[in-house]
Design an enzyme around this catalytic site. Structure first.
Site, PDB file in Angstrom:
ATOM      1  CB  CYS A   1      62.819 -29.941  24.320  1.00  0.00           C
ATOM      2  SG  CYS A   1      62.815 -31.263  25.545  1.00  0.00           S
TER       3      CYS A   1
ATOM      4  CE  LYS B   1      57.183 -30.435  24.460  1.00  0.00           C
ATOM      5  NZ  LYS B   1      57.122 -30.089  25.912  1.00  0.00           N
TER       6      LYS B   1
ATOM      7  CB  THR C   1      46.460 -28.737  33.763  1.00  0.00           C
ATOM      8  OG1 THR C   1      47.124 -29.846  34.376  1.00  0.00           O
ATOM      9  CG2 THR C   1      45.103 -28.510  34.409  1.00  0.00           C
ATOM     10  N   GLY C   2      47.899 -30.024  30.711  1.00  0.00           N
ATOM     11  CA  GLY C   2      49.198 -30.131  30.056  1.00  0.00           C
ATOM     12  C   GLY C   2      50.315 -30.398  31.043  1.00  0.00           C
TER      13      GLY C   2
ATOM     14  CG  ASP D   1      55.790 -31.538  33.917  1.00  0.00           C
ATOM     15  OD1 ASP D   1      56.197 -31.003  32.875  1.00  0.00           O
ATOM     16  OD2 ASP D   1      55.601 -30.902  34.968  1.00  0.00           O
TER      17      ASP D   1
ATOM     18  CG  ASP E   1      60.174 -36.032  26.771  1.00  0.00           C
ATOM     19  OD1 ASP E   1      60.550 -35.776  25.615  1.00  0.00           O
ATOM     20  OD2 ASP E   1      59.730 -35.189  27.554  1.00  0.00           O
TER      21      ASP E   1
ATOM     22  N   GLY F   1      62.187 -52.166  26.157  1.00  0.00           N
ATOM     23  CA  GLY F   1      61.956 -51.071  25.228  1.00  0.00           C
ATOM     24  C   GLY F   1      61.463 -51.545  23.890  1.00  0.00           C
ATOM     25  CG  HIS F   2      59.016 -51.050  20.095  1.00  0.00           C
ATOM     26  ND1 HIS F   2      58.854 -52.375  19.757  1.00  0.00           N
ATOM     27  CD2 HIS F   2      58.566 -50.335  19.033  1.00  0.00           C
ATOM     28  CE1 HIS F   2      58.323 -52.457  18.535  1.00  0.00           C
ATOM     29  NE2 HIS F   2      58.147 -51.229  18.081  1.00  0.00           N
ATOM     30  CB  SER F   3      64.429 -50.711  18.374  1.00  0.00           C
ATOM     31  OG  SER F   3      64.376 -52.103  18.088  1.00  0.00           O
TER      32      SER F   3
END
Length: 348
Positions: free
Chosen positions: A17, A20, A48-49, A51, A68, A139-141
């Site tokens: 993290c 970020k 409000t940012g 999660d 994430d 998913g994706h790659s």
């Protein structure tokens, strides 16, 4: 740890993290973006940012959606996958929900990592999802210059269980469920000075699912929740203060830390993200004039897969904290309170 010849962390300019964007940069990028208030079913958007996004389907069901991903914070590929998956799932738990399924997000530098290393990353993520009782359903790659892994997660909760970061009340007590210091541990690991015990402690903390959030959300005396990640305790506390238009007061002596956090911070193992965090929001905090720089660094330390910050009714705080400890979070502590006043975080 892995015996592979190429360290995953050597392939990335940052990790966990700590990757970020700084809060100030993110605010600039989001300025002028379309407002979401026109969508009546969107209970939680970007305002409000918080999660995760929350969309109300009907009177009984809300869908929670989040994504994430980040670059390696460790070199062992399976541990990297486990940490990244735990971190991604946390956003659903922080909203008071339970995850339903996940989609993998994968970017790998072709020709620099063997296929079996990438498979281990994916296997690590899948193992954490299995622990949470959900599948990785797709998913994706892409081919990328640095290794990247994470998840998009879909969760569910009844409307009354949704917990926001902006709904703390004056008088509430603050509870933090995990120890601080992951950023300084990762900085020490990058410099190859973190010992085996420290590595094990870091991995144990960052792979501990924040599933207690779904339980806390069933308690009406738990008023607000958020998880403490890349912006550090001060940054995510400040988001809670801004949203509620109240002051958060944190007591330094009550804060839980990983066992080597203080020593590593005093030795200078501070991440660049910690400095960027302070530059972004330092003016909105109130710290003691004599607070040593290393202590300030721990307050802004980016927490990869950190704990939950909860605002709860003060008369229930010790009881709720005890329940959290008994649920498997031994470092959970009551760390402060919410007060009337300007939207800042004050440390005493």
């Amino acid at each position: 740890m892995s015996d592979m010849r190429v360290r995953l962390t050597d392939l990335a300019h940052g990790g966990g993290c700590g990757c970020k964007l700084a809060p100030a940069v993110l605010q600039q990028l989001l300025a002028g973006q379309p407002q979401t208030a026109a969508y009546a079913n969107l209970l939680v958007g970007t305002e409000t940012g918080d999660d995760a996004a929350v969309w109300q389907l009907d009177e009984r069901h809300c869908i929670i959606a989040t994504t994430d991903f980040f670059m390696p914070v460790v070199d062992d590929p399976r541990d990297f996958g486990r940490i990244a998956a735990t971190n991604a799932l946390s956003d659903v738990y922080a909203m008071g929900g339970r995850p339903l399924f996940a989609l993998a997000i994968l970017g790998m530098p072709l020709g620099k990592l063997a296929p079996e290393v990438v498979r281990e990353i994916l296997a690590g993520g899948a193992s954490i999802c299995a622990e949470a009782g959900i599948p990785v359903a797709g998913g994706h790659s892409i081919d990328s210059g640095e290794p990247i892994y994470g998840l998009a997660v879909i969760g569910v909760a009844p409307p009354q269980a949704i917990r926001r970061n902006a709904t703390a009340r004056a008088g509430d007590a603050l509870i933090l469920t995990k120890g601080l210091g992951v950023g300084v541990y990762s900085a020490a690991f990058k410099k190859q000075v973190l010992d085996a015990a420290g590595y094990a402690e870091m991995v144990a903390s960052t792979t501990l699912l924040n599933s207690v959030g779904a339980t806390l959300a069933q308690d009406p005396d738990v008023h607000a929740l958020t998880d403490v990640t890349g912006f550090g305790l001060l940054g995510h506390g400040l988001e809670m203060a801004r949203g509620a238009k109240l002051t958060l007061e944190v007591e330094w002596d009550r804060l839980p830390f990983l066992s080597q956090a203080a020593a590593l911070a005093q030795a200078g193992h501070i991440t660049g993200a910690s400095h960027r965090n302070w530059a972004s929001y330092g003016e909105e905090t109130r710290l003691p004039a004599d607070l040593p720089p290393w202590q300030r660094a721990l307050l802004t330390d980016p927490q990869t897969s950190g704990g939950l910050l909860a605002a709860v009714a003060p008369e229930r705080a010790e009881d709720i904290c005890r329940q959290i400890v008994e649920a498997g979070y031994p470092l959970a502590r009551v760390i402060g309170r919410v007060m009337e006043g300007e939207p800042v975080v004050r440390v005493g």
